[in-house]
Design a protein around this motif. Structure first.
Motif, PDB file in Angstrom:
ATOM      1  N   TYR A 102       3.203  14.092  -1.367  1.00  0.00           N
ATOM      2  CA  TYR A 102       2.644  13.196  -0.346  1.00  0.00           C
ATOM      3  C   TYR A 102       2.667  13.873   1.025  1.00  0.00           C
ATOM      4  N   ASP A 129       0.646  13.760   3.444  1.00  0.00           N
ATOM      5  CA  ASP A 129       0.128  12.955   4.544  1.00  0.00           C
ATOM      6  C   ASP A 129       1.132  11.933   5.057  1.00  0.00           C
ATOM      7  N   ILE A 130       2.257  11.805   4.369  1.00  0.00           N
ATOM      8  CA  ILE A 130       3.310  10.890   4.806  1.00  0.00           C
ATOM      9  C   ILE A 130       4.419  11.735   5.424  1.00  0.00           C
ATOM     10  N   ARG A 142       0.917   3.678  -0.210  1.00  0.00           N
ATOM     11  CA  ARG A 142       0.670   3.913   1.221  1.00  0.00           C
ATOM     12  C   ARG A 142      -0.475   4.883   1.473  1.00  0.00           C
ATOM     13  N   THR A 143      -0.895   5.581   0.427  1.00  0.00           N
ATOM     14  CA  THR A 143      -1.964   6.582   0.641  1.00  0.00           C
ATOM     15  C   THR A 143      -3.311   6.021   0.291  1.00  0.00           C
TER      16      THR A 143
END
Length: 82
Positions: free
Chosen positions: A38, A40-41, A81-82
């Motif tokens: 992940y 992007d988190i 969340r993505t």
């Protein structure tokens, strides 16, 4: 064939590399896999989610598969969340 994180954790367990004496090492590996999965988190958020899932399972009587269960639960939360 690409090996998944679950496969690696299962391989570690079956090869005798899963030890109750080294849970921090297993959870650090879970953190690393989640951070890679992940990107992007923010890393601190990924680690926070993993810590929350670890705390949720901390009182479980069976601990042999805790790292696997923590990783799966954290992945599910992070994927949402993505």
């Amino acid at each position: 064939m690409t090996q998944t994180a679950d496969d690696q954790t299962a391989d570690d367990h079956s090869a005798g590399r899963h030890s109750a004496a080294r849970p921090e090492a297993h959870l650090a590996a879970v953190d690393a896999r989640l951070v890679d999965r992940y990107p992007d988190i923010p890393e601190d958020e990924v680690r926070r989610v993993r810590r929350e899932e670890s705390a949720r399972l901390a009182g479980s009587p069976v601990t042999a598969f805790t790292a696997i269960l923590v990783e799966r639960a954290a992945r599910q939360r992070l994927a949402d969340r993505t």
